[in-house]
Motif scaffolding. Structure first.
Motif, PDB file in Angstrom:
ATOM      1  N   ARG A  94      13.799 -43.425 -14.739  1.00  0.00           N
ATOM      2  CA  ARG A  94      12.551 -42.588 -14.679  1.00  0.00           C
ATOM      3  C   ARG A  94      11.402 -43.239 -15.118  1.00  0.00           C
ATOM      4  O   ARG A  94      10.211 -42.914 -14.644  1.00  0.00           O
ATOM      5  CB  ARG A  94      12.964 -41.290 -15.641  1.00  0.00           C
ATOM      6  N   ALA A  95      11.450 -44.279 -16.123  1.00  0.00           N
ATOM      7  CA  ALA A  95      10.275 -44.485 -16.773  1.00  0.00           C
ATOM      8  C   ALA A  95       9.467 -45.553 -15.882  1.00  0.00           C
ATOM      9  O   ALA A  95       8.432 -45.436 -15.665  1.00  0.00           O
ATOM     10  CB  ALA A  95      10.600 -45.367 -18.129  1.00  0.00           C
ATOM     11  N   SER A  96      10.432 -46.379 -15.148  1.00  0.00           N
ATOM     12  CA  SER A  96       9.651 -47.314 -14.385  1.00  0.00           C
ATOM     13  C   SER A  96       9.001 -46.395 -13.005  1.00  0.00           C
ATOM     14  O   SER A  96       7.917 -46.785 -12.634  1.00  0.00           O
ATOM     15  CB  SER A  96      10.670 -48.362 -13.783  1.00  0.00           C
ATOM     16  N   ILE A  97       9.634 -45.372 -12.845  1.00  0.00           N
ATOM     17  CA  ILE A  97       9.258 -44.740 -11.616  1.00  0.00           C
ATOM     18  C   ILE A  97       7.849 -44.117 -11.805  1.00  0.00           C
ATOM     19  O   ILE A  97       6.765 -43.992 -11.147  1.00  0.00           O
ATOM     20  CB  ILE A  97      10.309 -43.568 -11.161  1.00  0.00           C
ATOM     21  N   LYS A  98       7.671 -43.720 -12.961  1.00  0.00           N
ATOM     22  CA  LYS A  98       6.478 -43.061 -13.679  1.00  0.00           C
ATOM     23  C   LYS A  98       5.123 -44.157 -13.245  1.00  0.00           C
ATOM     24  O   LYS A  98       4.252 -43.521 -12.801  1.00  0.00           O
ATOM     25  CB  LYS A  98       6.315 -42.877 -15.279  1.00  0.00           C
ATOM     26  N   ASP A  99       5.386 -45.235 -13.572  1.00  0.00           N
ATOM     27  CA  ASP A  99       4.129 -46.129 -13.379  1.00  0.00           C
ATOM     28  C   ASP A  99       4.322 -47.007 -11.939  1.00  0.00           C
ATOM     29  O   ASP A  99       3.507 -47.976 -11.741  1.00  0.00           O
ATOM     30  CB  ASP A  99       4.249 -47.268 -14.518  1.00  0.00           C
ATOM     31  N   ALA A 100       5.343 -46.688 -11.156  1.00  0.00           N
ATOM     32  CA  ALA A 100       5.284 -47.384  -9.985  1.00  0.00           C
ATOM     33  C   ALA A 100       4.263 -47.112  -8.890  1.00  0.00           C
ATOM     34  O   ALA A 100       3.708 -46.030  -8.869  1.00  0.00           O
ATOM     35  CB  ALA A 100       6.809 -47.210  -9.257  1.00  0.00           C
ATOM     36  N   GLN A 101       4.123 -48.174  -8.015  1.00  0.00           N
ATOM     37  CA  GLN A 101       3.033 -48.077  -7.054  1.00  0.00           C
ATOM     38  C   GLN A 101       3.960 -48.093  -5.578  1.00  0.00           C
ATOM     39  O   GLN A 101       3.635 -47.577  -4.596  1.00  0.00           O
ATOM     40  CB  GLN A 101       2.227 -49.327  -6.722  1.00  0.00           C
ATOM     41  N   ILE A 102       5.273 -48.616  -5.590  1.00  0.00           N
ATOM     42  CA  ILE A 102       5.907 -48.434  -4.415  1.00  0.00           C
ATOM     43  C   ILE A 102       7.294 -48.137  -5.210  1.00  0.00           C
ATOM     44  O   ILE A 102       7.971 -48.533  -6.164  1.00  0.00           O
ATOM     45  CB  ILE A 102       6.160 -49.943  -3.856  1.00  0.00           C
ATOM     46  N   ILE A 103       8.015 -47.188  -4.400  1.00  0.00           N
ATOM     47  CA  ILE A 103       9.243 -46.580  -4.495  1.00  0.00           C
ATOM     48  C   ILE A 103      10.309 -47.047  -3.561  1.00  0.00           C
ATOM     49  O   ILE A 103       9.832 -46.593  -2.286  1.00  0.00           O
ATOM     50  CB  ILE A 103       9.406 -45.304  -4.902  1.00  0.00           C
TER      51      ILE A 103
END
Lengths: 345, 345, 345, 345
Positions: free
Chosen positions: A137-146
């Motif tokens: 979840r934490a990395s998804i918050k700041d992601a540009q590409i999922i």
């Protein structure tokens, strides 16, 4: 309103995405694209949208040109086709959620080995975040590409991770035996998918060679710190949607079922979309929803834990998980637009 | 918030109602009742509600006592059982939407003849409004009791009314041949509904004797001013949900298909939930929604119009139509809580 | 041993024929032909024949050359393609059973009108015998060419003929509403036949325009001496095989159900393969067999008889009826090779 | 003619047995018994037998009295109920084929542990022969009592034995993940088997506790001389019949797929009813037949062999295997009455 575009909107996953985004209170669909159906009204392709969504599909090329105007691009193309599109969107500063396999594997060599293709944007593999919300979840918050996870990996990883993280697994191959509804095979025409051929039949396919294997191993290994070794067998069963993964993990010590169960309940205690059941899951109880149901048992005769995990392959295995990722990225309530009970029957 | 209670919440129609009301933005569910499952958690009966709706079912008796606190009572009991419950709620000044057949027929004698029961609240038959929104919207607005239409009548009446109102039908029996998914037969156990018996089989039942016949005749006659004479044959086909009615009307003059089609489009032009198609409807395209799709043809060889109408038997044929009625009665936006595209596949 | 060849052996009807003839005690299969799969082993096309029938399919052209060596040719090609093949076989003195529509209609003009093709062997239309054994047994015995009936006509004609022959029908259109399993649509690939599209859906098609209409009218008229006027609507329901026809006939006088039922039982009293039931038929009870089950009701409210008739579309609607015809033509026991109970479940 | 009786003839396995024996050229069915349907015509219970088998079911008690007149008794009762019936028949000198689990386990203690019942005829456990023809043909020839194998064990044992006998398996738990059509759950009524509940759902059940586990272990151990340790998980998938077992065996040395495949082909080279395929099996290709199809793969990443085995659960998993056993016992051609290709579709 969040302005989104959907490339590859007419496959089964794309259509499911359209269905969800159409009702998402914070989303405006800017365009729908499709190379197979360019120029056709969406409601001519899926009559369920008659007089609801009569907009025409634009070509993928036209879609790419319109991408810079978007807040989020959903890319639901086959693997291999996504790379360049994702790169362009990323370079325009648009957030991308890619439903293909192109950005799931961290190692371009592993990608090449399993997909038999050179990865043309290997530099972005480190940028992409594997979109399993409960675990990243934490990395998804700041992601540009999922990199939106595959359906099989979603069900398997959610089922197995708690036991691996607890350090309970022996270093022995983990057996994952998965059963998928036939929508997972897509809308392309071939004889084996005809009703009269697929109905009343169950079959395994790509035994020991399915491309979701390295994806599962990568995530299990990196999440648990162990070196997971997986033998994965996908099956097709005669139903439209639904996926059940039965996972066999040899434990390194004797436990009891209650212990495992409470460990799982604790692991997912703050997660709305993952329910650990006292009973065994059935695909019908998650149908049409973003939920994952997990049940388990322990066999002291063989020292094996059996974890059974059920999802809807088109929802949690594709479209609703993509929406969950979008919500997290944009700081919208994570449940928004996907917060309804499974549809029964 | 509208405070509602659901009596008979654990049958298939009741469960579908719960699913919808749980997501209705203006509704609070006060209680769920069930005589079969009193005291059980709703999520033990339908595991899809695990950790979403773990509330326990109260008995129907307890439910009746709580009724005066409600704004709207939904009654999803079998015919014969509803009468007294509806009466009590009405006398407490609570609006009632009854999904049974008890208040659909205007004539207590006709009720007795077809249902083989004396009607104990015949005085309320005139008060109850037949809840087919497109045809009785004005009366529904002011109604205290809604008789929610049967699934077969909903599909047949919406399909046939335009042609009758246009005065095009010859005084010849109208043939209605309907095909229903098996959820229409309810959740009670009998061998004929077992998967291995019902799968891969199609059958007719209650030929020339199904109780929806007088309901269809009453509505067609009163809406069109003609004296409709109907032969109705229900069939069970192997699918969970969906209903297709094929209606054969002998016309009193030669027309062409385009004429009929534009007449139908005109008739329903302001109706969001009834779509007249250029093609023929399929149950999959309305699945899980409140929509009714209608298509038609004219056979100049026999002078017959064939109108085909598709609904989801549990939604437009029961639960979502009940919600549509509630919205109208309470002056909420008619689409509220039921405004989503059909779910495919 | 009877030496037979099968042209078009790899379609669903062809395959069913192979299945039957392989076990027929008096038959030797000389060749299997297929243009789509020429050169492939039969067991590669249908894996169920692995190590049972590993023979290769020859081309239709090669098959035609081998035809003079046969006792009987089965021709299971699409309409339009059969004419010339049948003619050649006939001219070589080989008996032919044609499963296509090419020799079913007696009038080349009617053929042209419905099939939009010129009939190139119109001179043989009088020679061909319509192979409905219960109604044309004597002519079948001496026939050189059998036009094997269509599946829909078989179910409808067997259901309606007794009432017409009894002179009970009013001169009003007869409504035939048929429901077919999806194997009736053949093995060709198109999206609408994919499992995820066809499952959980029921639909009508070719309303007022299906080509089996004139075939039904021709036979009903010639068998009964009345001028039958038929409106026929085929439907696809989600099952592999099975066909149910619900037939509505307005009677010219008031009768009762028992009278009709005993009339039907009497009509078919010497027929092994047609069973008149006291109950209503279900397709599962004739599945995988040559039987036709008939049940009926009479509605005195509308003066209509409703006759329901069930067959297996691939067996009685195609392959087993062809074998029954062969047996009659060759003076073999009519039941030989097709005398087994329906397979349940 | 062989005179046979069938006790418990109205369950699904019993019915399938009736279907086969009715067409067996050397068999006369002396009686059909059923406690649930005593006194009813067989064709009222299964309408498919209308005017084919209108004989009435006698009670099991009456059946036991008639047993001494038989050549062979088929006993298709639930476990626990069979013991005494088998004993009486045996003592009258009648050969018995028991389809229940009562005589499959050699050790009365193991029986008690898994079935929670005392075995009342433990003395006959050594007399009974486990009726897997390909593996015990010689003993079956001379047997007085046949314990007809369970459906899951049949598919699993045929799939795994060759690799164990070759000494290739490491002493690690063997994982058997089986998928069964729903007819395996029998004809008793419960909600979970209703069409609307079972359709579109896949589920595991009795994880780590299914009673077929010790049966599989016993046979694998005694046939291979190894001490087999099995974790077995049965699943229900939405189809009427068919069973697929996916078996995972860790090997003790590196092999390749071709090696394994030729080993399997060699192992079964003289067996008509077991086909080793180059491809992977699908349940549709064995449907309605006595065949077992086996396919396999080897995963050098994990050192595991994956063997997939398909049968028809009611045929090879019950009725046709019983007939195969009867043929062997009576020195009739082993294929007699069960020698037909699978029925497709």
């Amino acid at each position: 309103m969040v302005n989104v575009g959907i490339i590859g909107s007419t496959g089964y996953a794309g259509q499911q995405l359209v269905w969800l985004l159409l009702n998402h209170p914070h989303v405006n669909i800017d365009f729908l694209s499709s190379n197979s159906y360019e120029g056709l009204k969406y409601s001519d392709i899926y009559v369920s949208y008659s007089q609801i969504l009569d907009e025409k599909c634009i070509s993928n090329e036209a879609a790419i040109e319109k991408t810079p105007d978007l807040d989020v691009l959903f890319c639901a193309m086959p693997h291999g086709k996504s790379m360049d599109v994702v790169k362009k969107a990323f370079e325009s500063g648009v957030k991308v959620i890619d439903l293909s396999a192109d950005f799931r594997l961290k190692d371009a060599q592993v990608y090449k080995q399993w997909y038999e293709l050179d990865h043309t944007c290997a530099d972005l593999l480190g940028t992409a975040v594997y979109g399993l919300p409960e675990l990243h979840r934490a990395s998804i918050k700041d992601a540009q590409i999922i990199a939106n996870p595959g359906c099989y990996p979603t069900s398997a990883i959610l089922g197995i991770v708690p036991i691996l993280k607890a350090g309970l697994a022996e270093s022995y191959p983990i057996v994952i035996d998965s059963k998928s509804g036939i929508s997972g095979a897509g809308r392309g025409c071939d004889i084996s998918k005809l009703y009269a051929e697929a109905n009343e039949s169950t079959r395994a396919y790509k035994v020991a060679s399915h491309r979701h294997t390295p994806e599962i191993e990568q995530e299990l290994s990196s999440l648990s710190g162990c070196d997971a070794n997986v033998i994965f067998t996908p099956h097709i069963v005669p139903m439209n949607r639904g996926m059940l993964s039965t996972c066999y993990v040899k434990l390194n010590k004797d436990v009891d079922r209650e212990h495992l169960l409470s460990m799982y309940k604790d692991f997912y205690k703050d997660e709305y979309f993952v329910k650990v059941l006292d009973s065994l899951p059935e695909t019908k109880w998650v149908r049409g929803s973003n939920f994952c149901h997990i049940g388990l048992s322990y066999d002291n005769r063989t020292g094996m834990a059996v974890i059974v995990s059920a999802i809807d392959n088109l929802m949690r295995g594709a479209a609703s998980q993509a929406v969950q990722n979008m919500n997290i990225m944009l700081d919208i309530d994570e449940k928004c637009g996907i917060d309804f009970a499974p549809m029964f029957p």
